[in-house]
Design a protein around this motif. Structure first.
Motif, PDB file in Angstrom:
ATOM      1  N   ASP A 110       0.858  -1.191   0.000  1.00  0.00           N
ATOM      2  CA  ASP A 110       0.000   0.000   0.000  1.00  0.00           C
ATOM      3  C   ASP A 110       0.890   1.235   0.000  1.00  0.00           C
ATOM      4  OD1 ASP A 110      -1.727   2.107   0.477  1.00  0.00           O
ATOM      5  OD2 ASP A 110      -2.956   1.021   1.939  1.00  0.00           O
ATOM      6  N   PRO A 111       1.220   1.757  -1.184  1.00  0.00           N
ATOM      7  CA  PRO A 111       2.126   2.911  -1.260  1.00  0.00           C
ATOM      8  C   PRO A 111       1.645   4.127  -0.484  1.00  0.00           C
ATOM      9  CG  PRO A 111       1.897   1.867  -3.406  1.00  0.00           C
ATOM     10  CD  PRO A 111       0.876   1.228  -2.509  1.00  0.00           C
ATOM     11  N   SER A 112       0.341   4.355  -0.445  1.00  0.00           N
ATOM     12  CA  SER A 112      -0.158   5.531   0.267  1.00  0.00           C
ATOM     13  C   SER A 112       0.055   5.391   1.773  1.00  0.00           C
ATOM     14  CB  SER A 112      -1.639   5.761  -0.036  1.00  0.00           C
ATOM     15  OG  SER A 112      -2.432   4.678   0.447  1.00  0.00           O
ATOM     16  N   LEU A 113      -0.147   4.197   2.311  1.00  0.00           N
ATOM     17  CA  LEU A 113       0.131   3.956   3.724  1.00  0.00           C
ATOM     18  C   LEU A 113       1.623   4.068   3.991  1.00  0.00           C
ATOM     19  CD1 LEU A 113      -0.721   3.005   6.588  1.00  0.00           C
ATOM     20  CD2 LEU A 113      -0.427   0.655   5.773  1.00  0.00           C
ATOM     21  N   ASP A 114       2.418   3.537   3.088  1.00  0.00           N
ATOM     22  CA  ASP A 114       3.864   3.577   3.262  1.00  0.00           C
ATOM     23  C   ASP A 114       4.383   5.015   3.268  1.00  0.00           C
ATOM     24  OD1 ASP A 114       6.268   1.765   3.411  1.00  0.00           O
ATOM     25  OD2 ASP A 114       6.860   3.009   1.715  1.00  0.00           O
ATOM     26  N   GLU A 115       3.768   5.878   2.474  1.00  0.00           N
ATOM     27  CA  GLU A 115       4.185   7.282   2.445  1.00  0.00           C
ATOM     28  C   GLU A 115       3.933   7.969   3.776  1.00  0.00           C
ATOM     29  OE1 GLU A 115       2.078   9.010  -0.804  1.00  0.00           O
ATOM     30  OE2 GLU A 115       3.720   8.672  -2.223  1.00  0.00           O
ATOM     31  N   ARG A 116       2.951   7.456   4.541  1.00  0.00           N
ATOM     32  CA  ARG A 116       2.621   8.054   5.840  1.00  0.00           C
ATOM     33  C   ARG A 116       3.352   7.378   6.998  1.00  0.00           C
ATOM     34  NH1 ARG A 116      -2.241   6.893   7.185  1.00  0.00           N
ATOM     35  NH2 ARG A 116      -3.003   5.660   5.419  1.00  0.00           N
ATOM     36  N   THR A 117       4.249   6.442   6.666  1.00  0.00           N
ATOM     37  CA  THR A 117       5.015   5.715   7.678  1.00  0.00           C
ATOM     38  C   THR A 117       6.360   6.403   7.888  1.00  0.00           C
ATOM     39  OG1 THR A 117       3.940   3.642   7.055  1.00  0.00           O
ATOM     40  CG2 THR A 117       6.014   3.479   8.268  1.00  0.00           C
ATOM     41  N   LEU A 118       6.688   6.695   9.129  1.00  0.00           N
ATOM     42  CA  LEU A 118       7.888   7.460   9.410  1.00  0.00           C
ATOM     43  C   LEU A 118       8.991   6.541   9.939  1.00  0.00           C
ATOM     44  CD1 LEU A 118       8.053  11.014  10.681  1.00  0.00           C
ATOM     45  CD2 LEU A 118       9.587   9.355  11.727  1.00  0.00           C
ATOM     46  N   GLY A 119      10.112   6.557   9.244  1.00  0.00           N
ATOM     47  CA  GLY A 119      11.247   5.738   9.654  1.00  0.00           C
ATOM     48  C   GLY A 119      12.140   5.435   8.465  1.00  0.00           C
ATOM     49  N   ILE A 120      13.144   4.604   8.694  1.00  0.00           N
ATOM     50  CA  ILE A 120      14.056   4.264   7.601  1.00  0.00           C
ATOM     51  C   ILE A 120      13.333   3.430   6.558  1.00  0.00           C
ATOM     52  CG2 ILE A 120      16.061   4.333   9.147  1.00  0.00           C
ATOM     53  CD1 ILE A 120      16.100   1.244   8.986  1.00  0.00           C
ATOM     54  N   SER A 121      13.868   3.417   5.363  1.00  0.00           N
ATOM     55  CA  SER A 121      13.258   2.685   4.257  1.00  0.00           C
ATOM     56  C   SER A 121      13.743   1.244   4.212  1.00  0.00           C
ATOM     57  CB  SER A 121      13.607   3.364   2.934  1.00  0.00           C
ATOM     58  OG  SER A 121      15.006   3.247   2.683  1.00  0.00           O
ATOM     59  N   LEU A 122      13.026   0.423   3.445  1.00  0.00           N
ATOM     60  CA  LEU A 122      13.476  -0.950   3.237  1.00  0.00           C
ATOM     61  C   LEU A 122      14.793  -0.972   2.471  1.00  0.00           C
ATOM     62  CD1 LEU A 122      10.162  -2.830   2.331  1.00  0.00           C
ATOM     63  CD2 LEU A 122      11.218  -2.457   4.573  1.00  0.00           C
ATOM     64  N   GLU A 123      14.999   0.009   1.605  1.00  0.00           N
ATOM     65  CA  GLU A 123      16.256   0.081   0.849  1.00  0.00           C
ATOM     66  C   GLU A 123      17.446   0.284   1.784  1.00  0.00           C
ATOM     67  OE1 GLU A 123      13.414   1.606  -0.016  1.00  0.00           O
ATOM     68  OE2 GLU A 123      13.047   0.172  -1.655  1.00  0.00           O
ATOM     69  N   THR A 124      17.226   1.026   2.872  1.00  0.00           N
ATOM     70  CA  THR A 124      18.296   1.220   3.851  1.00  0.00           C
ATOM     71  C   THR A 124      18.672  -0.103   4.514  1.00  0.00           C
ATOM     72  OG1 THR A 124      17.615   3.498   4.300  1.00  0.00           O
ATOM     73  CG2 THR A 124      18.949   2.420   5.976  1.00  0.00           C
ATOM     74  N   LEU A 125      17.667  -0.894   4.862  1.00  0.00           N
ATOM     75  CA  LEU A 125      17.939  -2.212   5.440  1.00  0.00           C
ATOM     76  C   LEU A 125      18.653  -3.110   4.438  1.00  0.00           C
ATOM     77  CD1 LEU A 125      14.696  -3.198   7.414  1.00  0.00           C
ATOM     78  CD2 LEU A 125      16.910  -2.522   8.345  1.00  0.00           C
ATOM     79  N   ARG A 126      18.190  -3.071   3.204  1.00  0.00           N
ATOM     80  CA  ARG A 126      18.760  -3.947   2.171  1.00  0.00           C
ATOM     81  C   ARG A 126      20.230  -3.615   1.908  1.00  0.00           C
ATOM     82  NH1 ARG A 126      14.909  -3.407  -1.114  1.00  0.00           N
ATOM     83  NH2 ARG A 126      13.783  -5.362  -0.748  1.00  0.00           N
ATOM     84  N   ALA A 127      20.598  -2.363   2.059  1.00  0.00           N
ATOM     85  CA  ALA A 127      21.970  -1.937   1.783  1.00  0.00           C
ATOM     86  C   ALA A 127      22.875  -2.013   3.007  1.00  0.00           C
ATOM     87  CB  ALA A 127      21.964  -0.502   1.253  1.00  0.00           C
ATOM     88  N   ALA A 128      22.315  -2.360   4.161  1.00  0.00           N
ATOM     89  CA  ALA A 128      23.086  -2.326   5.407  1.00  0.00           C
ATOM     90  C   ALA A 128      24.118  -3.452   5.462  1.00  0.00           C
ATOM     91  CB  ALA A 128      22.148  -2.442   6.604  1.00  0.00           C
ATOM     92  N   ALA A 129      25.250  -3.156   6.089  1.00  0.00           N
ATOM     93  CA  ALA A 129      26.276  -4.176   6.290  1.00  0.00           C
ATOM     94  C   ALA A 129      25.844  -5.177   7.350  1.00  0.00           C
ATOM     95  CB  ALA A 129      27.591  -3.515   6.700  1.00  0.00           C
ATOM     96  N   THR A 130      25.092  -4.703   8.353  1.00  0.00           N
ATOM     97  CA  THR A 130      24.609  -5.577   9.426  1.00  0.00           C
ATOM     98  C   THR A 130      23.161  -5.233   9.737  1.00  0.00           C
ATOM     99  OG1 THR A 130      26.835  -5.660  10.389  1.00  0.00           O
ATOM    100  CG2 THR A 130      25.012  -6.416  11.768  1.00  0.00           C
ATOM    101  N   ALA A 131      22.251  -6.093   9.310  1.00  0.00           N
ATOM    102  CA  ALA A 131      20.823  -5.923   9.587  1.00  0.00           C
ATOM    103  C   ALA A 131      20.336  -7.217  10.232  1.00  0.00           C
ATOM    104  CB  ALA A 131      20.049  -5.631   8.304  1.00  0.00           C
ATOM    105  N   ILE A 132      19.986  -7.138  11.502  1.00  0.00           N
ATOM    106  CA  ILE A 132      19.695  -8.326  12.303  1.00  0.00           C
ATOM    107  C   ILE A 132      18.189  -8.479  12.479  1.00  0.00           C
ATOM    108  CG2 ILE A 132      20.127  -9.482  14.500  1.00  0.00           C
ATOM    109  CD1 ILE A 132      22.529  -7.444  14.811  1.00  0.00           C
ATOM    110  N   LEU A 133      17.640  -9.547  11.908  1.00  0.00           N
ATOM    111  CA  LEU A 133      16.217  -9.856  12.064  1.00  0.00           C
ATOM    112  C   LEU A 133      16.041 -10.859  13.192  1.00  0.00           C
ATOM    113  CD1 LEU A 133      13.206  -9.903  11.137  1.00  0.00           C
ATOM    114  CD2 LEU A 133      13.842 -11.787   9.621  1.00  0.00           C
TER     115      LEU A 133
END
Length: 311
Positions: free
Chosen positions: A251-274
């Protein structure tokens, strides 16, 4: 005796009677070397199964399989307790242990929020780091009377790491895009978001789509909103962003109203711990891992096996 039966006898004497290989050789009329070979054969053929049952034990072979299958930098897999009772606590403890042993220690650790990460924060030992900065990577100010946990868990991890927390004073999802843009434009908030995006490591969990979602409990979304997200193909959220099985925003419209880092930031991270646990999280865990949104997976054995079997 043929070798198979002999291997059984050797295993019984070694594991049940605590005999040494020399003693076994003398009792069975074989060499110490052959007793050792038969013990190895018993393990290889499944005559003997060795299981470490401590709740903080790890499934090393499954961890290796996850790293190889999904190209992860690391994986931590703990045994799934019977009926999954306490599974979240076990995985949270594993995450706390992993962070405590992580080297180099991240100077800036970006954290999300939710029940799982609250459990992780509660299990972090005092002195796990020295001078760490813990920054919120997405909004977490509750919109209802339910006490918010985002600031508390970030502060707990920071205090026990002898550092300080940088908090994001905003809800996770705003009702209007204009409000979200105004908050993002505030100099203080913008500075926090910039620091979050440039953290050395990220720690986050994932939520599912349903009425018991933390987003519903915190007043951001309603149960009917969850039903609509499910109809659009959503299987869960990552740092507040709802995705489908392929890791795409639903839902792009909901995502536009979501405040925080993007999924692209997580995808590019050297260490992203799920950090994720339990049967309800299997689908969202699969989506996150296959979409390359994490470099480290910390989970339970049942979830790990589900990922390996379905991929």
């Amino acid at each position: 005796m043929d070798d198979e039966l002999l291997a059984v006898r050797v295993a019984e004497l070694y594991y049940d009677e605590n005999k040494t290989q020399d003693e076994i050789g003398a009792l069975l009329g074989i060499s110490r070397w052959k007793a050792g070979r038969l013990l190895a054969q018993a393990r290889e053929q499944g005559i003997v199964r060795i299981e470490i049952v401590h709740p903080r034990a790890r499934r090393l072979a499954i961890e290796r399989a996850l790293r190889e299958r999904f190209g992860l930098a690391d994986a931590v897999v703990v045994p799934t307790p019977e009926n999954e009772v306490g599974v979240q606590g076990r995985v949270a403890q594993a995450a706390a242990d992993f962070l405590t042993g992580l080297r180099p220690v991240p100077r800036v650790l970006g954290v999300s929020w939710g029940r799982t990460l609250t459990d992780v924060a509660d299990r972090m030992p005092d002195g796990w780091a020295t001078g760490v900065t813990v920054v919120q990577i997405n909004g977490g100010v509750s919109l209802n009377r339910r006490p918010g946990t985002a600031a508390t868990l970030a502060s707990t991890i920071a205090q026990r790491g002898r550092g300080h927390a940088v908090l994001l004073p905003s809800p996770a999802i705003l009702e209007r895009l204009s409000t979200k843009k105004a908050i993002e434009g505030d100099r203080t908030v913008a500075a926090v978001l910039d620091r979050a995006a440039n953290a050395n490591a990220f720690l986050y969990s994932a939520g599912v789509v349903g009425a018991d979602s933390a987003h519903v409990e915190s007043g951001y979304l309603r149960p009917e909103d969850m039903e609509e997200l499910a109809l659009r193909g959503a299987i869960g959220d990552v740092v507040g962003r709802y995705i489908d099985a392929n890791g795409n925003i639903v839902d792009p419209s909901l995502d536009e109203r979501t405040l925080g880092i993007s999924l692209e930031t997580l995808r590019a991270a050297a260490t992203a711990i799920l950090v994720v646990a339990g049967t309800p999280k299997h689908d969202i865990a699969r989506a996150v891992v296959t979409a390359g949104l994490c470099t480290v997976l910390i989970t339970d054995e049942a979830t790990a096996r589900a990922l390996l079997e379905d991929s």
